[in-house]
Design a protein around this motif. Sequence first.
Motif, short mmCIF file in Angstrom:
data_model
loop_
_atom_site.label_atom_id
_atom_site.label_comp_id
_atom_site.label_asym_id
_atom_site.label_seq_id
_atom_site.Cartn_x
_atom_site.Cartn_y
_atom_site.Cartn_z
N UNK A 31 0.85 -1.20 0.00
CA UNK A 31 0.00 0.00 0.00
C UNK A 31 0.88 1.24 0.00
N UNK A 32 0.65 2.10 -1.00
CA UNK A 32 1.29 3.42 -1.04
C UNK A 32 0.23 4.42 -0.60
N UNK A 33 0.24 4.83 0.68
CA UNK A 33 -0.88 5.60 1.23
C UNK A 33 -0.94 7.02 0.69
N UNK A 34 -2.14 7.44 0.41
CA UNK A 34 -2.39 8.80 -0.04
C UNK A 34 -3.87 9.07 0.01
N UNK A 35 -4.26 10.29 0.32
CA UNK A 35 -5.68 10.61 0.43
C UNK A 35 -6.32 10.77 -0.95
N UNK A 36 -5.62 11.42 -1.86
CA UNK A 36 -6.16 11.62 -3.20
C UNK A 36 -5.98 10.38 -4.06
N UNK A 37 -4.80 9.78 -3.98
CA UNK A 37 -4.50 8.53 -4.69
C UNK A 37 -3.83 7.57 -3.72
N UNK A 38 -4.42 6.42 -3.53
CA UNK A 38 -3.85 5.38 -2.67
C UNK A 38 -3.51 4.18 -3.55
N UNK A 39 -2.22 3.92 -3.72
CA UNK A 39 -1.79 2.82 -4.58
C UNK A 39 -1.91 1.48 -3.87
N UNK A 40 -2.38 0.48 -4.59
CA UNK A 40 -2.52 -0.88 -4.06
C UNK A 40 -1.87 -1.85 -5.05
N UNK A 41 -1.06 -2.76 -4.53
CA UNK A 41 -0.41 -3.73 -5.39
C UNK A 41 -0.25 -5.06 -4.68
N UNK A 42 -0.77 -6.12 -5.26
CA UNK A 42 -0.72 -7.44 -4.63
C UNK A 42 0.12 -8.37 -5.49
N UNK A 63 -11.01 15.66 -3.75
CA UNK A 63 -10.65 16.64 -2.71
C UNK A 63 -11.87 17.36 -2.16
N UNK A 64 -12.97 17.36 -2.92
CA UNK A 64 -14.17 18.07 -2.48
C UNK A 64 -14.93 17.32 -1.39
N UNK A 65 -14.64 16.03 -1.23
CA UNK A 65 -15.34 15.23 -0.21
C UNK A 65 -14.73 15.49 1.16
N UNK A 66 -15.53 15.29 2.20
CA UNK A 66 -15.03 15.50 3.55
C UNK A 66 -14.04 14.39 3.91
N UNK A 67 -13.06 14.69 4.78
CA UNK A 67 -12.01 13.72 5.09
C UNK A 67 -12.51 12.37 5.57
N UNK A 68 -13.55 12.38 6.43
CA UNK A 68 -14.01 11.10 6.96
C UNK A 68 -14.62 10.22 5.87
N UNK A 69 -15.28 10.83 4.87
CA UNK A 69 -15.85 10.06 3.78
C UNK A 69 -14.76 9.55 2.84
N UNK A 70 -13.71 10.34 2.68
CA UNK A 70 -12.59 9.88 1.85
C UNK A 70 -11.89 8.68 2.51
N UNK A 71 -11.71 8.76 3.83
CA UNK A 71 -11.10 7.64 4.54
C UNK A 71 -11.99 6.41 4.50
N UNK A 72 -13.30 6.61 4.58
CA UNK A 72 -14.24 5.49 4.50
C UNK A 72 -14.15 4.82 3.14
N UNK A 73 -14.03 5.62 2.09
CA UNK A 73 -13.90 5.08 0.74
C UNK A 73 -12.66 4.20 0.63
N UNK A 104 1.58 15.67 5.59
CA UNK A 104 1.87 14.40 6.26
C UNK A 104 0.65 13.85 6.97
N UNK A 105 -0.14 14.70 7.59
CA UNK A 105 -1.26 14.24 8.41
C UNK A 105 -2.26 13.39 7.61
N UNK A 106 -2.73 13.82 6.44
CA UNK A 106 -3.66 12.96 5.69
C UNK A 106 -3.06 11.61 5.33
N UNK A 107 -1.77 11.58 4.98
CA UNK A 107 -1.11 10.32 4.66
C UNK A 107 -1.08 9.42 5.90
N UNK A 108 -0.77 10.01 7.05
CA UNK A 108 -0.74 9.24 8.30
C UNK A 108 -2.12 8.68 8.63
N UNK A 109 -3.16 9.43 8.31
CA UNK A 109 -4.52 8.95 8.56
C UNK A 109 -4.82 7.72 7.69
N UNK A 110 -4.39 7.75 6.44
CA UNK A 110 -4.59 6.62 5.54
C UNK A 110 -3.79 5.41 6.03
#
Length: 231
Positions: A31-42, A63-73, A104-110
């Motif tokens: 997992x390459x964590x990111x709020x706008x783009x989160x990379x996944x590779x298996x 970016x227009x969505x609220x942070x909690x909904x982005x994290x839920x996604x 850094x904070x949004x990445x840490x949240x992811x």
Amino acid sequence: MSEPSPLATERAPGRGGRRRGAVAEQRVLGIDPGMTRCGLGCIDVDARRRARLVEVGVVRTPASASPELRLLTIADALDDWIARLAPTAISVERVFAQDNLRSVVPVAEVIGVAMVAGARAGLEVAQHTPSEAKAAVTGSGTAGKAQVQAMVRRILGLDAPPRPADAADALAQAICHAWRGGGTGVDGSTDMVSAGGSIRASARTPAQQAWAAAQARARRTGAVDPRRRTR
């Protein structure tokens, strides 16, 4: 009618998932964590260290969505990948100190969301720095994104480099963990028991212990450890 989900997941499957008669020694979800783009590779890695792509993709949130909904996604996407692909371990890129804490904070949240997803599934959850992942696939911890993409393509025998860079970074993270192990995110002085029940630090091979010691020395220089940084 329900509103369309803000989730946009781009997935590229591997060559048919698990092949009959082929048993993977490890199946690692990077997992390459990111709020706008989160990379996944298996990937699957056998006992001879041969790696094969299972699936790669990117989870995008607006970016227009609220942070909690982005994290839920992102959390929903991770749960889906874990349920479908059944990895044996998850490896998440470990964030390090930067001057721009707002980025850094949004990445840490992811990262937290990814770690919880792995723990909930009872999986081993590891973390490796970007430099560790780059060194694992290219031999250099300072390799550029194009070099990482090219080497990931070569290691996995792909027809083209994985794009975008977030996807390649996620695969590099998975390869790093499959090949090097460890990934406790500490200096190796403390045993860490994962949700999967494994003790990662004490189970390292001599080569992995030497690598962890080198990373610890690098952190103590102050390059990435804010506690050691002077102004």
